[in-house]
Design an enzyme around this catalytic site. Structure first.
Site, PDB file in Angstrom:
ATOM      1  N   ASP A  63      -4.073   1.790  -0.608  1.00 23.76           N
ATOM      2  CA  ASP A  63      -4.425   1.156   0.669  1.00 23.76           C
ATOM      3  C   ASP A  63      -3.150   0.828   1.448  1.00 23.76           C
ATOM      4  O   ASP A  63      -2.052   0.792   0.877  1.00 23.76           O
ATOM      5  CB  ASP A  63      -5.273  -0.115   0.464  1.00 23.76           C
ATOM      6  CG  ASP A  63      -4.520  -1.229  -0.248  1.00 23.76           C
ATOM      7  OD1 ASP A  63      -3.755  -0.940  -1.197  1.00 23.76           O
ATOM      8  OD2 ASP A  63      -4.671  -2.408   0.146  1.00 23.76           O
ATOM      9  N   ASP A  67       5.082   2.219   1.780  1.00 25.20           N
ATOM     10  CA  ASP A  67       4.280   1.157   1.142  1.00 25.20           C
ATOM     11  C   ASP A  67       2.800   1.511   1.239  1.00 25.20           C
ATOM     12  O   ASP A  67       2.163   1.175   2.220  1.00 25.20           O
ATOM     13  CB  ASP A  67       4.592  -0.167   1.859  1.00 25.20           C
ATOM     14  CG  ASP A  67       3.885  -1.355   1.229  1.00 25.20           C
ATOM     15  OD1 ASP A  67       3.311  -1.207   0.152  1.00 25.20           O
ATOM     16  OD2 ASP A  67       3.916  -2.431   1.851  1.00 25.20           O
ATOM     17  N   GLU A 126      -4.394  -3.799  -2.682  1.00 28.63           N
ATOM     18  CA  GLU A 126      -3.164  -4.572  -2.856  1.00 28.63           C
ATOM     19  C   GLU A 126      -2.828  -5.345  -1.590  1.00 28.63           C
ATOM     20  O   GLU A 126      -2.406  -6.506  -1.639  1.00 28.63           O
ATOM     21  CB  GLU A 126      -1.992  -3.653  -3.227  1.00 28.63           C
ATOM     22  CG  GLU A 126      -0.784  -4.387  -3.816  1.00 28.63           C
ATOM     23  CD  GLU A 126       0.154  -4.998  -2.776  1.00 28.63           C
ATOM     24  OE1 GLU A 126       0.934  -5.902  -3.120  1.00 28.63           O
ATOM     25  OE2 GLU A 126       0.108  -4.574  -1.603  1.00 28.63           O
TER      26      GLU A 126
HETATM   27  N1  BES Z   1       5.056  -3.426  -1.636  1.00 29.74           N
HETATM   28  C1  BES Z   1       4.889  -4.727  -1.092  1.00 29.74           C
HETATM   29  C2  BES Z   1       5.730  -5.780  -1.775  1.00 29.74           C
HETATM   30  C3  BES Z   1       7.227  -5.622  -1.720  1.00 29.74           C
HETATM   31  C4  BES Z   1       7.870  -4.934  -0.715  1.00 29.74           C
HETATM   32  C5  BES Z   1       7.989  -6.195  -2.700  1.00 29.74           C
HETATM   33  C6  BES Z   1       9.247  -4.798  -0.692  1.00 29.74           C
HETATM   34  C7  BES Z   1       9.364  -6.097  -2.668  1.00 29.74           C
HETATM   35  C8  BES Z   1      10.002  -5.386  -1.668  1.00 29.74           C
HETATM   36  C9  BES Z   1       3.410  -5.097  -1.163  1.00 29.74           C
HETATM   37  O1  BES Z   1       2.586  -4.042  -0.748  1.00 29.74           O
HETATM   38  C10 BES Z   1       3.147  -6.245  -0.229  1.00 29.74           C
HETATM   39  O2  BES Z   1       3.253  -6.050   0.949  1.00 29.74           O
HETATM   40  N2  BES Z   1       2.772  -7.424  -0.748  1.00 29.74           N
HETATM   41  C11 BES Z   1       2.392  -8.520   0.065  1.00 29.74           C
HETATM   42  C12 BES Z   1       1.510  -9.455  -0.694  1.00 29.74           C
HETATM   43  C13 BES Z   1       0.041  -9.191  -0.596  1.00 29.74           C
HETATM   44  C14 BES Z   1      -0.746 -10.305  -1.246  1.00 29.74           C
HETATM   45  C15 BES Z   1      -0.455  -8.933   0.795  1.00 29.74           C
HETATM   46  C16 BES Z   1       3.573  -9.324   0.527  1.00 29.74           C
HETATM   47  O3  BES Z   1       4.609  -9.362  -0.138  1.00 29.74           O
HETATM   48  O4  BES Z   1       3.440  -9.927   1.595  1.00 29.74           O
HETATM   49 MN    MN Z   2       3.119  -2.252  -1.558  1.00 29.40          MN
HETATM   50 MN    MN Z   3       2.591  -4.034   1.496  1.00 31.32          MN
END
Ligand code: BES
Ligand code: MN
Ligand code: MN
Length: 461
Positions: free
Chosen positions: A90, A127, A160
């Site tokens: 996603d 991502d 995610e």
């Molecule tokens: N891939 C990211 C997280 C990430 C990006 C970690 C770059 C370290 C470096 C993940 O898809 C993301 O965006 N996570 C969200 C949390 C989620 C609960 C929406 C975030 O970190 O905001």
């Molecule tokens: Mn991600």
């Molecule tokens: Mn993300």
């Protein structure tokens, strides 16, 4: 010899590997927007198809309360280690659309800063479709060259970006199926294409929404202005008071569980090359801002934060309307570090926010999704295997770093499956994840495909 065989296979299939990723990027799998439900499901089907073609067995689309988990495996020998690959198909919503130079779901390849050999511009390119798909292609390369050294299980989810609400329950129901030795994830970043790094930790998240109510209706701001509380004025004051003059967070108890990182470890983390001028130039800011006493890297890696993600209320349309609004709202998130707990911090925030509101308004605080921070032991077999793999393909030892983002499910892998995760990311922070013009370097895509089989090799050895 193995390596050359795999490398030859990758080299002779480069164009197809790229075109397959471009096809995947054309499906708008935005999990947050119900409008794209059909497309998210279509993406799960596409991932399934690619896993089957690559040579995985028992490939299935596992239904959940939300979007499905795509599962597939190759068990070559039950006595050998098992790598569980996690990723997500996603993506984030693409808006604001007008800030994209090309449509977000019509991938194009262009040269850009940091990517002289070109990058793929599309929502999800970095991502996480691009990074997730590297694992399917690396697996294919190992399968077709008969060099897969251990067992693999794929677990690719579709929620995610909305906090993985269905994956937790699915994992708990499928513990038997998910027996393995390590979780391998490419969903983070490296420092630069000539400076590999591996995240040894990720921050957690507590996400809140607040509603401030003043008078029982919107009022004429001349007739009533000055005599009753304006909920937007009050909300701004309340938010502003959450940081002191040193940018420390003022919520009582907020820092109680924060692990102070030792001087030695801070010195180690500070070895990561970082150019503050480049940082400022990239973001077009005159000065950085953050918690006193910490460097920029420390502020995003080892320290917790509180940020307003959105704020609204009153009149925001064309022209001017003189109104004293009855309500004000904000979405506020806090990034957490070990050993803060998302539930505890949500509770502290709620208590604090309610306590600082003047009598002239009422406050409602609700918690959205959260996630726990994680640490990955850098002395573990998995981390060392990842480090060796990168050292071989980048000709440089990767630097252990801390990722500022969150992947909430990682803490659950540890809690429910007892497994550490290796954050084997290949993107760059500047790849504009979640922003307009997200992109993923061709260099990064192929480097990932090339490096992943070496992880398997060193993890199995
Ligand atoms: N891939 C990211 C997280 C990430 C990006 C970690 C770059 C370290 C470096 C993940 O898809 C993301 O965006 N996570 C969200 C949390 C989620 C609960 C929406 C975030 O970190 O905001
Ligand atoms: Mn991600
Ligand atoms: Mn993300």
């Amino acid at each position: 010899m193995e390596k050359n065989q795999i490398q030859d296979y990758i080299n002779s299939n480069k164009d197809r590997f790229l075109n397959e990723l471009l096809d995947l990027l054309k499906i708008p799998s935005v999990s947050a927007d119900p409008k794209y439900k059909g497309d998210v499901e279509k993406t799960a089907e596409a991932v399934k198809k690619r896993l089957v073609e690559a040579g995985a067995d028992n490939v299935e689309i596992c239904p959940t309360k939300g979007f499905p988990v795509v599962y597939g495996e190759k068990i070559i020998d039950p006595k050998k280690p098992t790598v569980i690959v996690y990723g997500h198909y996603d993506v984030q919503p693409a808006d604001p659309l007008n800030l994209w130079d090309s449509p977000p779901f019509e991938p194009v390849i262009k040269k850009t800063a940091g990517h002289p050999e070109g990058a793929i511009f599309a929502r999800g390119s970095c991502d996480d479709k691009g990074q997730m798909f590297m694992h399917i292609k690396a697996f294919e390369a190992m399968m077709k060259t008969n060099t897969l050294p251990c067992n693999v299980k794929f677990m690719i989810e579709g929620e995610e970006e909305v906090g993985s609400p269905s994956l937790g329950p699915w994992i708990i129901e499928n513990k038997e199926k998910l027996k393995g030795d390590i979780i391998l994830i490419s969903d983070t970043s490296i420092i630069a294409n000539d400076t590999p790094s591996i995240d040894a930790g990720l921050r957690g998240l507590a996400y809140m929404e607040v509603e401030i109510t003043g008078p029982n209706r919107d009022l004429h701001s001349g007739v009533y202005g000055g005599a009753v509380a304006n909920p937007i004025n009050i909300l701004c004051k309340m938010i502003a008071s959450c940081h002191d003059e040193n940018n420390h967070i003022t919520i009582p108890g907020f820092y109680d569980k924060v692990q102070e990182v030792s001087k030695e470890e801070r010195a180690e983390l500070d070895k990561a090359p970082f150019d503050l001028n480049d940082f400022k130039k990239d973001l077009n800011i005159r000065e950085e801002l953050g918690e006193k006493g910490y460097t920029t890297n420390e502020r995003t890696g080892i320290r917790p934060t509180l940020d307003v993600n959105g704020i609204w209320g009153g009149y925001t349309g064309e022209g001017a309307k003189t109104v004293l609004p009855g309500k004000a709202f904000a979405k506020i998130s806090m990034r957490l570090v070990p050993d803060q707990s998302s539930e505890e911090i949500s509770h502290l925030f709620k208590k604090h926010f309610e306590s600082i509101a003047p009598k002239s308004v009422t406050v409602k605080v609700t918690a959205h999704h959260g996630g726990e921070p994680v640490l990955v032991p850098i002395t573990s077999k998995g981390f060392i295997a990842a480090s060796k793999a990168m050292e071989e393909t980048y000709s440089k030892k990767p630097i252990p770093t801390r990722g500022g983002g969150s992947i909430p499910i990682v803490a659950l892998f540890k809690k429910e499956l007892g497994l550490d995760s290796i954050l084997f990311g290949f993107g760059l922070d500047s790849d504009a994840l979640h922003s307009p013009n997200e992109h993923y370097g061709l260099f990064n895509y192929y480097k990932g495909i090339e490096t992943i089989p070496l992880f398997y090799k060193y993890f199995t050895a």
